[in-house]
Design an enzyme around this catalytic site. Sequence first.
Site, mmCIF file in Angstrom:
data_model
loop_
_atom_site.group_PDB
_atom_site.id
_atom_site.type_symbol
_atom_site.label_atom_id
_atom_site.label_comp_id
_atom_site.label_asym_id
_atom_site.label_seq_id
_atom_site.Cartn_x
_atom_site.Cartn_y
_atom_site.Cartn_z
ATOM 1 N N GLU A 149 -5.385 4.059 6.773
ATOM 2 C CA GLU A 149 -5.104 4.004 5.336
ATOM 3 C C GLU A 149 -5.896 5.101 4.609
ATOM 4 O O GLU A 149 -5.704 5.348 3.423
ATOM 5 C CB GLU A 149 -5.542 2.613 4.855
ATOM 6 N N CYS B 102 -10.845 -0.416 3.405
ATOM 7 C CA CYS B 102 -10.266 -0.690 4.715
ATOM 8 C C CYS B 102 -9.751 0.605 5.335
ATOM 9 O O CYS B 102 -9.077 1.393 4.678
ATOM 10 C CB CYS B 102 -9.131 -1.712 4.600
ATOM 11 N N ARG C 17 0.810 -1.233 0.000
ATOM 12 C CA ARG C 17 0.000 0.000 0.000
ATOM 13 C C ARG C 17 0.841 1.280 0.000
ATOM 14 O O ARG C 17 0.442 2.290 0.583
ATOM 15 C CB ARG C 17 -0.928 0.058 1.216
HETATM 16 N N1 EPU Z 1 -11.564 -11.194 9.930
HETATM 17 C C1 EPU Z 1 -12.258 -11.234 11.111
HETATM 18 N N2 EPU Z 1 -13.138 -10.217 11.368
HETATM 19 C C2 EPU Z 1 -13.336 -9.178 10.517
HETATM 20 C C3 EPU Z 1 -12.604 -9.127 9.327
HETATM 21 C C4 EPU Z 1 -11.709 -10.148 9.032
HETATM 22 O O1 EPU Z 1 -12.107 -12.152 11.897
HETATM 23 O O2 EPU Z 1 -14.153 -8.301 10.842
HETATM 24 C C5 EPU Z 1 -10.656 -12.303 9.599
HETATM 25 C C6 EPU Z 1 -11.199 -13.111 8.423
HETATM 26 O O3 EPU Z 1 -12.135 -14.041 8.832
HETATM 27 C C7 EPU Z 1 -9.957 -13.727 7.841
HETATM 28 C C8 EPU Z 1 -8.880 -12.701 8.142
HETATM 29 O O4 EPU Z 1 -9.394 -11.847 9.166
HETATM 30 O O5 EPU Z 1 -9.639 -14.908 8.493
HETATM 31 C C9 EPU Z 1 -8.510 -11.902 6.897
HETATM 32 O O6 EPU Z 1 -9.660 -11.222 6.406
HETATM 33 P P1 EPU Z 1 -9.791 -10.718 4.879
HETATM 34 O O7 EPU Z 1 -9.649 -11.868 3.928
HETATM 35 O O8 EPU Z 1 -10.992 -9.885 4.776
HETATM 36 O O9 EPU Z 1 -8.474 -9.878 4.658
HETATM 37 P P2 EPU Z 1 -7.978 -8.584 5.360
HETATM 38 O O10 EPU Z 1 -6.541 -8.798 5.676
HETATM 39 O O11 EPU Z 1 -8.866 -8.161 6.491
HETATM 40 C C10 EPU Z 1 -7.136 -7.518 3.123
HETATM 41 C C11 EPU Z 1 -7.099 -6.111 2.608
HETATM 42 C C12 EPU Z 1 -8.401 -5.758 1.901
HETATM 43 C C13 EPU Z 1 -8.644 -6.765 0.788
HETATM 44 C C14 EPU Z 1 -8.724 -8.157 1.426
HETATM 45 C C15 EPU Z 1 -8.951 -9.256 0.386
HETATM 46 C C16 EPU Z 1 -5.811 -4.555 3.984
HETATM 47 C C17 EPU Z 1 -5.842 -3.537 5.058
HETATM 48 N N3 EPU Z 1 -6.972 -5.174 3.714
HETATM 49 O O12 EPU Z 1 -8.116 -7.537 4.179
HETATM 50 O O13 EPU Z 1 -8.206 -4.479 1.319
HETATM 51 O O14 EPU Z 1 -9.831 -6.465 0.099
HETATM 52 O O15 EPU Z 1 -7.459 -8.440 2.084
HETATM 53 O O16 EPU Z 1 -7.964 -9.176 -0.589
HETATM 54 O O17 EPU Z 1 -4.748 -4.799 3.394
HETATM 55 C C18 EPU Z 1 -8.588 -2.117 1.321
HETATM 56 O O18 EPU Z 1 -7.362 -1.984 1.208
HETATM 57 O O19 EPU Z 1 -9.366 -1.147 1.262
HETATM 58 C C19 EPU Z 1 -9.108 -3.449 1.579
HETATM 59 C C20 EPU Z 1 -10.345 -3.639 1.969
#
Ligand code: EPU
Length: 312
Positions: free
Chosen positions: A302, A226, A178
Amino acid sequence: MPARSSLLGDIDVDVTLDAPIGAMTWYGIGGRADMLVSPHHTDALVTLLQRCRDEDMPVRVLGGGANLLVDDAGVDGVVVRLDHEWFRDLQFNASGDVTAAQVSAGVDLFRLVQDLGRRGLAGLEMMAGIPGTVGGAVRMNAGGSWGQFSDRLDTITAVDFNGQFRTWAADDLAFRYRDSNLPPCIVTSVVLSLQEDDPITVRDRIKRIFQHKRASQPMADHSAGCAFRNPIEASTQRHISAGRLIDEAGLKGHSIGGAMVSDQHANFIVAQPGASASDIRRLIDDVRTLVFQRHGIELESEVVVWQRGDRP
Ligand code: EPU
């Protein structure tokens, strides 16, 4: 109707005074810009930037407004928007190489991902469901679990704030999670390096990624995606989900004024009807404090915040 201004009256730009830019962001809230300027081509952009430098006017660039919160009091100076058709150009095979696409900075990511899929060009499926423009995606190296924009960047062309054209090979820049070390400039176009593939296979990959997002993220709500970067866990040196940390702190549904931590994905701070930019900012600060109290981890926002008087 766009108004003219004496500062820019002789160049090919559309000028809107007191423009409601908060309403143009994905949050759909926040104040106005003293001057919103849409250049018709790169030469007009160059002159615009030179005039702003000479007049000591702050310049901000509005991409898709997907990662942006405009303060309730709006912003001063000039806000540039590359939404003229010149900056929404998409050329395939321009250099005789079918896998190299030349894409202008104002191209919308949804359209780009769909167009590439239709042509059987693979490589950018990881951007499915990520809102914004190409310029914004380069600047913040947008991406997700499946990859980041820089993975497919070959060349970047930009204009700096002195009005000079600059070109970089992506390999000569440092793109990180990012973030990038791109110097202050306005990206005008990029060349992407893709691969030929079966259009149906590419389309299916896009669909799968999009469906994963739709199932796990509040895509219909007003947010800036996010709200926090995923922090690095000290013991493993790997990113951990900020959403999971916020969720474990019991903050889903937590609200201040019209701002609320999404019930669906805790890293989304959504604007409910009547929310102000100040509500969102207060909730971002509150979540950061509460997560620190619970986990001892400092989250980094972010969301880009624009405020009157700040020097961008
Ligand atoms: N999780 C929870 N509770 C929540 C959200 C997530 O327990 O409220 C757990 C999920 O169950 C999963 C893990 O956390 O086991 C990861 O969740 P997710 O796949 O949604 O990935 P993330 O790391 O939370 C990242 C990016 C997103 C992107 C997703 C999918 C960042 C900050 N976030 O989210 O990017 O869409 O992967 O590729 O890097 C963005 O940058 O605006 C964004 C939303």
